[in-house]
Design a protein around this motif. Structure first.
Motif, PDB file in Angstrom:
ATOM      1  N   ALA A  35       0.821  -1.208   0.000  1.00 48.68           N
ATOM      2  CA  ALA A  35       0.000   0.000   0.000  1.00 48.68           C
ATOM      3  C   ALA A  35       0.858   1.264   0.000  1.00 48.68           C
ATOM      4  CB  ALA A  35      -0.933  -0.004   1.213  1.00 48.68           C
ATOM      5  N   SER A  36       1.919   1.268   0.820  1.00 47.00           N
ATOM      6  CA  SER A  36       2.741   2.477   0.934  1.00 47.00           C
ATOM      7  C   SER A  36       3.620   2.700  -0.285  1.00 47.00           C
ATOM      8  CB  SER A  36       3.607   2.405   2.193  1.00 47.00           C
ATOM      9  OG  SER A  36       4.537   1.331   2.116  1.00 47.00           O
ATOM     10  N   LEU A  37       4.030   1.601  -0.950  1.00 50.25           N
ATOM     11  CA  LEU A  37       4.916   1.726  -2.109  1.00 50.25           C
ATOM     12  C   LEU A  37       4.167   1.715  -3.434  1.00 50.25           C
ATOM     13  CD1 LEU A  37       7.786  -0.680  -0.950  1.00 50.25           C
ATOM     14  CD2 LEU A  37       7.756   1.816  -0.855  1.00 50.25           C
ATOM     15  N   GLY A  38       2.881   1.406  -3.400  1.00 52.38           N
ATOM     16  CA  GLY A  38       2.095   1.386  -4.628  1.00 52.38           C
ATOM     17  C   GLY A  38       2.440   0.235  -5.544  1.00 52.38           C
ATOM     18  N   VAL A  39       2.772  -0.923  -4.965  1.00 56.22           N
ATOM     19  CA  VAL A  39       3.092  -2.116  -5.758  1.00 56.22           C
ATOM     20  C   VAL A  39       2.215  -3.260  -5.266  1.00 56.22           C
ATOM     21  CG1 VAL A  39       5.465  -1.391  -6.193  1.00 56.22           C
ATOM     22  CG2 VAL A  39       4.953  -2.804  -4.193  1.00 56.22           C
ATOM     23  N   SER A  40       2.221  -4.346  -6.007  1.00 54.25           N
ATOM     24  CA  SER A  40       1.400  -5.488  -5.618  1.00 54.25           C
ATOM     25  C   SER A  40       2.036  -6.257  -4.457  1.00 54.25           C
ATOM     26  CB  SER A  40       1.217  -6.432  -6.807  1.00 54.25           C
ATOM     27  OG  SER A  40       2.437  -7.092  -7.108  1.00 54.25           O
ATOM     28  N   ARG A  41       1.228  -7.043  -3.761  1.00 55.06           N
ATOM     29  CA  ARG A  41       1.759  -7.879  -2.685  1.00 55.06           C
ATOM     30  C   ARG A  41       2.721  -8.932  -3.236  1.00 55.06           C
ATOM     31  NH1 ARG A  41      -2.576  -9.700   1.773  1.00 55.06           N
ATOM     32  NH2 ARG A  41      -0.624 -10.555   2.592  1.00 55.06           N
ATOM     33  N   ASN A  42       2.458  -9.414  -4.456  1.00 53.80           N
ATOM     34  CA  ASN A  42       3.371 -10.391  -5.064  1.00 53.80           C
ATOM     35  C   ASN A  42       4.747  -9.774  -5.277  1.00 53.80           C
ATOM     36  OD1 ASN A  42       1.611 -12.554  -5.151  1.00 53.80           O
ATOM     37  ND2 ASN A  42       0.848 -12.054  -7.201  1.00 53.80           N
ATOM     38  N   THR A  43       4.788  -8.477  -5.621  1.00 57.03           N
ATOM     39  CA  THR A  43       6.069  -7.789  -5.802  1.00 57.03           C
ATOM     40  C   THR A  43       6.827  -7.720  -4.484  1.00 57.03           C
ATOM     41  OG1 THR A  43       5.251  -6.459  -7.652  1.00 57.03           O
ATOM     42  CG2 THR A  43       7.140  -5.590  -6.438  1.00 57.03           C
ATOM     43  N   VAL A  44       6.119  -7.361  -3.408  1.00 52.89           N
ATOM     44  CA  VAL A  44       6.755  -7.307  -2.085  1.00 52.89           C
ATOM     45  C   VAL A  44       7.198  -8.695  -1.659  1.00 52.89           C
ATOM     46  CG1 VAL A  44       6.425  -6.726   0.344  1.00 52.89           C
ATOM     47  CG2 VAL A  44       5.414  -5.280  -1.431  1.00 52.89           C
ATOM     48  N   ARG A  45       6.360  -9.697  -1.915  1.00 50.20           N
ATOM     49  CA  ARG A  45       6.698 -11.071  -1.532  1.00 50.20           C
ATOM     50  C   ARG A  45       7.964 -11.526  -2.251  1.00 50.20           C
ATOM     51  NH1 ARG A  45       2.064 -13.291  -2.635  1.00 50.20           N
ATOM     52  NH2 ARG A  45       1.256 -12.813  -0.551  1.00 50.20           N
ATOM     53  N   ARG A  46       8.105 -11.172  -3.521  1.00 48.36           N
ATOM     54  CA  ARG A  46       9.311 -11.545  -4.284  1.00 48.36           C
ATOM     55  C   ARG A  46      10.543 -10.857  -3.699  1.00 48.36           C
ATOM     56  NH1 ARG A  46      13.328 -12.797  -5.870  1.00 48.36           N
ATOM     57  NH2 ARG A  46      14.088 -13.299  -7.961  1.00 48.36           N
ATOM     58  N   ALA A  47      10.403  -9.600  -3.288  1.00 49.55           N
ATOM     59  CA  ALA A  47      11.526  -8.879  -2.675  1.00 49.55           C
ATOM     60  C   ALA A  47      11.894  -9.497  -1.331  1.00 49.55           C
ATOM     61  CB  ALA A  47      11.162  -7.405  -2.499  1.00 49.55           C
ATOM     62  N   PHE A  48      10.886  -9.845  -0.526  1.00 48.91           N
ATOM     63  CA  PHE A  48      11.136 -10.486   0.760  1.00 48.91           C
ATOM     64  C   PHE A  48      11.879 -11.812   0.579  1.00 48.91           C
ATOM     65  CE2 PHE A  48       7.833  -8.650   3.970  1.00 48.91           C
ATOM     66  CZ  PHE A  48       8.413  -7.402   3.828  1.00 48.91           C
ATOM     67  N   LEU A  49      11.460 -12.600  -0.402  1.00 46.10           N
ATOM     68  CA  LEU A  49      12.105 -13.886  -0.645  1.00 46.10           C
ATOM     69  C   LEU A  49      13.577 -13.702  -0.977  1.00 46.10           C
ATOM     70  CD1 LEU A  49      11.983 -16.953  -1.010  1.00 46.10           C
ATOM     71  CD2 LEU A  49      11.249 -16.563  -3.379  1.00 46.10           C
ATOM     72  N   SER A  50      13.883 -12.725  -1.819  1.00 48.89           N
ATOM     73  CA  SER A  50      15.268 -12.467  -2.193  1.00 48.89           C
ATOM     74  C   SER A  50      16.071 -11.941  -1.003  1.00 48.89           C
ATOM     75  CB  SER A  50      15.316 -11.469  -3.347  1.00 48.89           C
ATOM     76  OG  SER A  50      16.634 -11.323  -3.839  1.00 48.89           O
ATOM     77  N   LEU A  51      15.462 -11.076  -0.194  1.00 49.71           N
ATOM     78  CA  LEU A  51      16.146 -10.577   1.011  1.00 49.71           C
ATOM     79  C   LEU A  51      16.443 -11.713   1.974  1.00 49.71           C
ATOM     80  CD1 LEU A  51      14.009  -7.357   1.618  1.00 49.71           C
ATOM     81  CD2 LEU A  51      16.477  -7.382   1.155  1.00 49.71           C
ATOM     82  N   SER A  52      15.513 -12.661   2.066  1.00 45.17           N
ATOM     83  CA  SER A  52      15.726 -13.823   2.926  1.00 45.17           C
ATOM     84  C   SER A  52      16.860 -14.688   2.404  1.00 45.17           C
ATOM     85  CB  SER A  52      14.435 -14.639   3.023  1.00 45.17           C
ATOM     86  OG  SER A  52      14.642 -15.840   3.724  1.00 45.17           O
TER      87      SER A  52
END
Length: 238
Positions: A35-52
């Motif tokens: 919501a704050s970045l204006g992107v989809s949850r799938n986009t955030v989930r992909r970033a989280f996976l890579s950060l992990s």
């Protein structure tokens, strides 16, 4: 042009590096970030996976994503212990005991401890945590004949070292340490809160008493993104 998930990754990695998010701190949820970045949850989930996968965060199912501590260097010598390293860095240490029981020593355990296959051994499995992050999965084996009711004594004292002291057996010195890397299996990844494709350090260590008796054989796993190992002398310990 970078994909959207990479931009989210870069922004969060930068914030973590700058200390905006501290070690052990929970990141905003996928919903809040999308919501704050204006992107989809799938986009955030992909970033989280890579950060992990890169060791910046650990993802705990049902609880969220947490910043992982970095830069823990474990200096190994004859008597050093990983818990001492965490304490010296001001990292709050905790331990979860998964198993503490008498088992029949199989071929590998019997050979390591100098037992005959089928002899009694105490198997002690635990996870050592630092500031809420799992740092080490330890599988330790001891000759059950070393001390009467050894498993019960370890459970009562919460320390094998303490049991040795109570029975005047002296300190435990580790005289061999073998380090390798591999990928964790599904259960190991779950216990260490790390991805299946993130390498872990596997450390095999043998411990002896002052009289030369073998007292411990340990198989320990540590996330490679969290821990560095250095060896202080020819006498090595875990």
């Amino acid at each position: 042009m970078k994909p959207q998930w990479q931009k989210v990754y870069d922004a969060l990695a930068s914030d973590i590096g700058a200390g905006i998010y501290s070690p052990g701190e929970r990141l905003p949820s996928e919903h809040d970030l999308s919501a704050s970045l204006g992107v989809s949850r799938n986009t955030v989930r992909r970033a989280f996976l890579s950060l992990s996968q890169d060791g910046f965060i650990r993802i705990v199912n049902g609880r969220g994503s947490y910043v992982t501590p970095h830069g823990v260097t474990y200096e190994i010598d004859a008597t050093s212990r990983f818990r001492q390293t965490l304490e010296s860095l001001g990292i709050k240490r905790d331990q979860t005991v998964i198993e503490n029981t008498v088992v029949a020593a199989d071929g590998d355990v019997a050979a390591a401890l100098g037992l005959s296959p089928g002899d009694d051994a105490v198997r002690h499995v635990s996870v050592i945590w630092g500031d809420g992050t799992p740092f080490l999965l330890s599988r330790r084996y001891f000759p059950a004949s070393l001390v009467p009711h050894l498993a019960e004594e370890i459970a009562r004292e919460h320390s094998f070292t303490r049991v040795l002291q109570l029975h005047n057996l002296g300190d435990l010195h580790r005289d061999t340490t073998t380090v390798s890397t591999r990928l964790p299996d599904q259960e190991e990844a779950r216990l260490l809160s790390c991805p299946l494709n993130a390498p872990v350090l596997e450390v095999l260590a043998l411990g002896r008493l002052a009289d030369g008796r073998i007292a411990e054989w340990q198989n320990a796993l540590m996330p490679g993104s969290l821990v560095r190992l250095t060896f202080k002398s020819a006498l090595q310990a875990l």
